[in-house]
Design a protein around this motif. Sequence first.
Motif, mmCIF file in Angstrom:
data_model
loop_
_atom_site.group_PDB
_atom_site.id
_atom_site.type_symbol
_atom_site.label_atom_id
_atom_site.label_comp_id
_atom_site.label_asym_id
_atom_site.label_seq_id
_atom_site.Cartn_x
_atom_site.Cartn_y
_atom_site.Cartn_z
ATOM 1 N N GLY A 1 13.567 -25.346 -10.092
ATOM 2 C CA GLY A 1 13.115 -24.748 -8.908
ATOM 3 C C GLY A 1 12.840 -25.598 -7.716
ATOM 4 O O GLY A 1 12.734 -26.912 -7.858
ATOM 5 N N GLN A 2 12.473 -25.027 -6.611
ATOM 6 C CA GLN A 2 12.342 -25.852 -5.172
ATOM 7 C C GLN A 2 10.906 -26.294 -5.204
ATOM 8 O O GLN A 2 10.544 -27.091 -4.425
ATOM 9 N N GLY A 3 9.984 -25.935 -6.005
ATOM 10 C CA GLY A 3 8.601 -26.212 -5.834
ATOM 11 C C GLY A 3 7.788 -25.301 -4.884
ATOM 12 O O GLY A 3 8.293 -24.981 -3.871
ATOM 13 N N THR A 4 6.370 -25.159 -5.370
ATOM 14 C CA THR A 4 5.579 -24.248 -4.326
ATOM 15 C C THR A 4 4.340 -25.117 -4.547
ATOM 16 O O THR A 4 3.784 -25.632 -5.478
ATOM 17 N N LEU A 5 3.478 -25.335 -3.305
ATOM 18 C CA LEU A 5 2.381 -26.171 -3.070
ATOM 19 C C LEU A 5 1.211 -25.365 -3.388
ATOM 20 O O LEU A 5 1.004 -24.201 -2.988
ATOM 21 N N VAL A 6 0.379 -26.060 -4.436
ATOM 22 C CA VAL A 6 -0.960 -25.435 -4.540
ATOM 23 C C VAL A 6 -1.776 -26.407 -3.926
ATOM 24 O O VAL A 6 -1.855 -27.634 -4.378
ATOM 25 N N THR A 7 -2.851 -25.903 -3.091
ATOM 26 C CA THR A 7 -3.902 -26.864 -2.640
ATOM 27 C C THR A 7 -5.154 -25.963 -3.213
ATOM 28 O O THR A 7 -5.368 -24.984 -2.904
ATOM 29 N N VAL B 1 2.421 -30.121 -5.998
ATOM 30 C CA VAL B 1 3.487 -29.261 -6.018
ATOM 31 C C VAL B 1 3.956 -28.616 -7.345
ATOM 32 O O VAL B 1 4.229 -29.511 -8.032
ATOM 33 N N TYR B 2 4.249 -27.430 -7.581
ATOM 34 C CA TYR B 2 4.279 -27.079 -8.940
ATOM 35 C C TYR B 2 5.936 -26.488 -8.754
ATOM 36 O O TYR B 2 6.436 -25.932 -7.913
ATOM 37 N N GLN C 1 13.572 -19.986 -8.694
ATOM 38 C CA GLN C 1 13.095 -20.208 -7.339
ATOM 39 C C GLN C 1 11.425 -19.829 -7.747
ATOM 40 O O GLN C 1 10.933 -18.767 -8.290
ATOM 41 N N ALA C 2 10.561 -20.871 -7.531
ATOM 42 C CA ALA C 2 8.969 -20.908 -7.681
ATOM 43 C C ALA C 2 8.397 -20.097 -6.310
ATOM 44 O O ALA C 2 8.957 -20.516 -5.225
ATOM 45 N N SER C 3 7.440 -19.404 -6.692
ATOM 46 C CA SER C 3 6.764 -18.893 -5.617
ATOM 47 C C SER C 3 5.219 -18.717 -5.732
ATOM 48 O O SER C 3 4.821 -18.737 -7.091
ATOM 49 N N GLY C 4 4.177 -18.282 -5.132
ATOM 50 C CA GLY C 4 2.938 -18.063 -5.133
ATOM 51 C C GLY C 4 1.891 -19.035 -4.939
ATOM 52 O O GLY C 4 0.836 -18.746 -4.957
ATOM 53 N N GLY C 5 2.090 -20.111 -4.457
ATOM 54 C CA GLY C 5 1.405 -21.182 -3.966
ATOM 55 C C GLY C 5 0.412 -20.931 -2.827
ATOM 56 O O GLY C 5 1.004 -20.024 -1.983
ATOM 57 N N GLY C 6 -0.481 -21.755 -2.704
ATOM 58 C CA GLY C 6 -1.171 -21.464 -1.419
ATOM 59 C C GLY C 6 -2.409 -22.336 -1.543
ATOM 60 O O GLY C 6 -2.717 -23.381 -2.207
ATOM 61 N N LEU C 7 -3.345 -22.011 -0.474
ATOM 62 C CA LEU C 7 -4.794 -22.572 -0.601
ATOM 63 C C LEU C 7 -5.660 -21.813 -1.527
ATOM 64 O O LEU C 7 -5.742 -20.789 -0.792
ATOM 65 N N VAL C 8 -6.432 -22.362 -1.890
ATOM 66 C CA VAL C 8 -7.737 -21.508 -2.779
ATOM 67 C C VAL C 8 -8.851 -22.641 -2.792
ATOM 68 O O VAL C 8 -8.603 -23.625 -3.010
ATOM 69 N N GLN C 9 -9.891 -22.160 -3.050
ATOM 70 C CA GLN C 9 -11.163 -22.817 -3.279
ATOM 71 C C GLN C 9 -11.272 -23.230 -4.594
ATOM 72 O O GLN C 9 -10.803 -22.416 -5.507
ATOM 73 N N ALA C 10 -11.750 -24.068 -4.910
ATOM 74 C CA ALA C 10 -12.244 -24.693 -6.470
ATOM 75 C C ALA C 10 -12.908 -23.413 -6.925
ATOM 76 O O ALA C 10 -13.837 -22.836 -6.421
#
Length: 124
Positions: free
Chosen positions: A115-121, A91-92, A4-13
């Motif tokens: 794992g199911q993947g976690t989105l990083v934007t 998606v990671y 299970q992957a987790s920790g993704g989210g929206l972050v600025q460059a």
Amino acid sequence: VQLQASGGGLVQAGGSLRLSCSASGGTFSNYVVGWFRQAPGKGHEFVAAIRSDRNTYYTDSVKGRFTTSRDNAKKSVYLQMNSLKPEDTAVYYCAASRNIIVSSYRNEYGYNYWGQGTLVTVSS
């Protein structure tokens, strides 16, 4: 092994995120764990891998910015991502394999468990 992957989210460059990959079942310490990402409209791209002896491998575009590590006692692998760029948006996924040769670490078909993947934007 279930991942299970987790920790993704929206972050600025320029920002940072830390992804986690938690495992259940199996003798996790014996597995090679790989990180892959999939941007919209593209296939899986190898990002990093870590062996049971903690040797690590990275794709050129993330070297010096990303670091993968593992805590076998917690059955977890981490991907610390610094200096993020908009092109890191994807998606990671984490993936694991017990029997994989070094030459296959960068190949998604070398891994048995995903794992199911976690989105990083990453916004510009």
